[in-house]
Design an enzyme around this catalytic site. Structure first.
Site, PDB file in Angstrom:
ATOM      1  N   SER A   1       6.497   0.786  -8.690  1.00  0.00           N
ATOM      2  CA  SER A   1       6.368   1.064  -7.270  1.00  0.00           C
ATOM      3  C   SER A   1       7.755   1.465  -6.791  1.00  0.00           C
ATOM      4  O   SER A   1       8.711   0.693  -6.898  1.00  0.00           O
ATOM      5  CB  SER A   1       5.869  -0.185  -6.548  1.00  0.00           C
TER       6      SER A   1
ATOM      7  N   ARG B   1      12.366   2.261   7.685  1.00  0.00           N
ATOM      8  CA  ARG B   1      11.142   1.894   8.408  1.00  0.00           C
ATOM      9  C   ARG B   1      11.260   2.054   9.921  1.00  0.00           C
ATOM     10  O   ARG B   1      10.374   2.620  10.547  1.00  0.00           O
ATOM     11  CB  ARG B   1      10.679   0.475   8.038  1.00  0.00           C
TER      12      ARG B   1
ATOM     13  N   ASP C   1      -2.423   6.372  -2.077  1.00  0.00           N
ATOM     14  CA  ASP C   1      -2.937   5.409  -1.099  1.00  0.00           C
ATOM     15  C   ASP C   1      -3.104   6.013   0.286  1.00  0.00           C
ATOM     16  O   ASP C   1      -4.154   5.878   0.906  1.00  0.00           O
ATOM     17  CB  ASP C   1      -2.011   4.186  -1.011  1.00  0.00           C
TER      18      ASP C   1
ATOM     19  N   ASP D   1       7.553  -4.500   4.294  1.00  0.00           N
ATOM     20  CA  ASP D   1       7.358  -3.265   5.057  1.00  0.00           C
ATOM     21  C   ASP D   1       6.261  -3.376   6.116  1.00  0.00           C
ATOM     22  O   ASP D   1       6.382  -2.803   7.194  1.00  0.00           O
ATOM     23  CB  ASP D   1       7.096  -2.091   4.103  1.00  0.00           C
TER      24      ASP D   1
HETATM   25  N1  ARG Z   1      12.279  -5.117  -1.355  1.00  0.00           N
HETATM   26  C1  ARG Z   1      12.838  -4.012  -0.670  1.00  0.00           C
HETATM   27  C2  ARG Z   1      12.752  -4.190   0.818  1.00  0.00           C
HETATM   28  O1  ARG Z   1      11.991  -4.977   1.268  1.00  0.00           O
HETATM   29  C3  ARG Z   1      12.281  -2.689  -1.115  1.00  0.00           C
HETATM   30  C4  ARG Z   1      10.805  -2.487  -0.985  1.00  0.00           C
HETATM   31  C5  ARG Z   1      10.521  -1.075  -1.280  1.00  0.00           C
HETATM   32  N2  ARG Z   1       9.234  -0.784  -1.767  1.00  0.00           N
HETATM   33  C6  ARG Z   1       8.939  -0.454  -3.027  1.00  0.00           C
HETATM   34  N3  ARG Z   1       7.752   0.004  -3.239  1.00  0.00           N
HETATM   35  N4  ARG Z   1       9.754  -0.555  -4.002  1.00  0.00           N
HETATM   36  O2  ARG Z   1      13.468  -3.562   1.560  1.00  0.00           O
END
Ligand code: ARG
Length: 400
Positions: A175, A95, A14, A124
Site C-alpha cells: 500500500s 490530506r 478502490d 487518513d
Molecule cells: N502512516 C502514515 C501516516 O499516517 C502513512 C500512511 C500512508 N498510506 C499508505 N497507504 N501507505 O501518515
C-alpha cells in the site's frame, strides 16, 4: 434535484469502484476530485477520463503542486516537523490540501456529501473527516470501504461485473502513498516487523551502500523558506523536487519505523523522503545559528506539538493555527546559506553563513582577538549554582 457527492479520487481501483458503488447506494451523482500533490505516475487527463468512464458526472483534476509546496511543505520545514522524531509527515501534510479542494468542490458543485476511500484502521480517515468538519461542517461523509463493506474482493468483483476500465491485475503487493514530500510504503511482507525492506520497496532513493561521488551543495533560506540552490533562485516546489533528485541519488531519507497511529495501532512503515530530510537537516542547522537560545529551546517543544497535531489530522484547528504564528515568527531571522554534503545515505552540514547569524567569532574564539570577558564568568557561576548549593547544604545539615 438529484443530490451530489464529491469523491476524493485517486484513479486507483478502490476509488474508481467507489464511483459506481456510491451512486448505487445513494442514488446521488458523483463528482470525482483528484488533486495532484506531486505523486507523479499517471497523466492527470487519463485519471480524469477514467473517472468519467467509471460513471462520474463530473471529474475535476487540479495541479496543486505549488500550493502543496508553499502552504504545506514549507510550514512543515519551518517546524522541522518529524513525528516520533523521524517521520516527515508526508501523507499527513497532503490530506488537509486535498480536504480544502474537496470542500471547495462541494460548494462549487452544490454537493451535500463527500466520500473517501479510507479504511477504518488508519489515520487518513481522521484527517479527511476532522478536516472536512472544520471547513464544511454541513457535509455528510461517506466511507464505503470502511462503512458499507466495499472490501478489495468485492471491489474487484464489482469492477469486473460492470466492465470498468481498471486493470485489477497490476496491483502492487504494497500500500503506497506518495507525493512531493516523500513516499510511504506499508503492508505485504513488511507487516512482519523482523523482515528487512528489500530494494524493491524504494522508488525515490538509490541504495545508499552503492559507491558514488559525494554531492556538495549550498541551500539558501529566507525567513525559513528555502529560496535557492547553489545560488540559483527557485520556487519551493522546484527546490523540493531538486533536493529529492540529488539527495535521493545519494540514498538520503530512508526511514524504517514502527509508528503509533492515532487509532491506537502500532504499524510498520517504510518511508523515503530525501528532499524533506535534507532540507529539514539544513533548516535546523540554520536555526542553530540564527535563533536565540531561549526561543530555540521553546521552539523545539512547539515544533513537536505542531507535528503531532498535523499527524493527528488537526491541521484546521485553533491550536495549529496559533502555533503556526509562533513558528512563522520564530523563523523571521532564519536567513542565510547552509552548505551540505550528500553521501552514503546522509545529509551532513559542513558550513553556514549569513547576515542574520548570531555566531560571534570574537566571543567564541580561543585565539587572539577574544572580546569575551572571562572574569565575569566566575560571579555568574556563583549565583547560577547557588540554589543547588543551598539545597545540598541543607541535606548535609539534616544528615543526608
Ligand atoms: N502512516 C502514515 C501516516 O499516517 C502513512 C500512511 C500512508 N498510506 C499508505 N497507504 N501507505 O501518515
Amino acid at each position: 434535484m438529484t443530490e451530489r457527492v464529491v469523491l476524493a479520487y485517486s484513479g486507483g481501483l478502490d476509488t474508481s469502484v467507489a464511483i459506481g458503488w456510491i451512486a448505487e447506494e445513494t442514488g446521488a451523482e458523483v463528482v470525482a476530485v483528484a488533486v495532484d500533490c506531486g505523486q507523479g505516475g499517471e497523466d492527470l487527463d487519463a485519471v480524469r477520463q477514467r473517472a468519467l468512464d467509471c460513471g462520474a458526472v463530473e471529474a475535476v483534476v487540479t495541479d496543486a503542486r505549488d500550493e502543496f509546496a508553499t502552504e504545506y511543505c514549507v510550514p512543515a520545514l519551518q517546524a522541522n516537523a518529524l513525528y516520533m522524531d523521524r517521520y516527515p509527515l508526508v501523507s499527513a501534510l497532503s490530506r488537509p490540501l486535498i480536504v480544502r479542494h474537496l470542500a471547495d468542490a462541494a460548494r462549487y458543485h452544490g454537493a451535500t456529501m463527500v466520500a473517501h476511500g479510507c479504511t477504518g484502521k488508519g489515520n487518513d480517515q481522521v484527517r479527511f473527516e476532522a478536516g472536512l468538519a472544520a471547513l464544511h461542517p454541513e457535509l455528510r461523509v461517506l466511507a464505503p470501504v470502511r462503512d458499507s463493506g466495499m472490501t478489495r474482493d468485492r471491489a474487484i468483483a464489482f469492477a469486473e461485473d460492470k466492465g470498468l476500465p481498471i486493470d485489477v491485475s497490476k496491483k502492487s503487493p504494497y500500500s503506497i502513498d506518495q507525493n512531493l514530500f516523500g513516499r510511504a510504503v506499508e503492508t505485504g511482507f513488511l507487516e512482519n516487523i523482523w523482515n528487512g525492506p528489500i530494494e524493491d520497496v524504494y522508488a525515490y532513493t538509490q541504495d545508499p551502500a552503492q559507491h558514488r561521488e559525494p554531492d556538495e551543495l549550498v541551500i539558501t533560506f529566507t525567513s525559513g523558506v528555502p529560496t535557492a540552490i547553489d545560488g540559483e533562485e527557485l520556487t519551493p516546489l522546484r527546490i523540493i523536487e531538486e533536493m529529492n533528485r540529488r539527495a535521493g541519488a545519494q540514498g538520503v531519507g530512508r526511514i524504517d519505523m514502527v509508528e503509533d497511529r492515532l487509532v491506537g495501532i502500532k504499524s510498520r512503515e517504510v518511508y523515503e523522503a530525501p528532499g524533506a530530510i535534507a532540507l529539514i537537516t539544513a533548516h535546523q542547522e540554520l536555526e542553530n545559528v540564527t535563533v536565540e537560545r531561549d526561543l530555540a529551546r521553546h521552539k523545539r517543544g512547539v515544533d513537536q506539538r505542531w507535528g503531532e497535531l498535523v499527524y493527528d489530522g488537526l491541521w484546521f484547528s485553533p491550536l495549529r493555527s496559533a502555533l503556526q504564528s509562533f513558528v512563522t515568527e520564530a523563523n523571521r531571522h532564519v536567513t542565510g546559506d547552509i552548505r551540505m554534503v550528500l553521501h552514503g545515505g546522509r545529509a551532513v552540514v559542513t558550513g553556514r553563513r549569513g547576515e542574520a547569524s548570531l555566531y560571534d567569532h570574537a566571543l567564541a574564539t580561543y585565539d587572539t582577538g577574544d572580546t569575551y570577558d572571562q572574569s565575569l564568568a566566575r560571579g555568574f557561576i556563583d549565583v547560577f549554582g547557588m540554589p543547588a548549593k543551598i539545597a545540598s547544604l541543607r541535606d548535609q545539615r539534616l544528615n543526608k
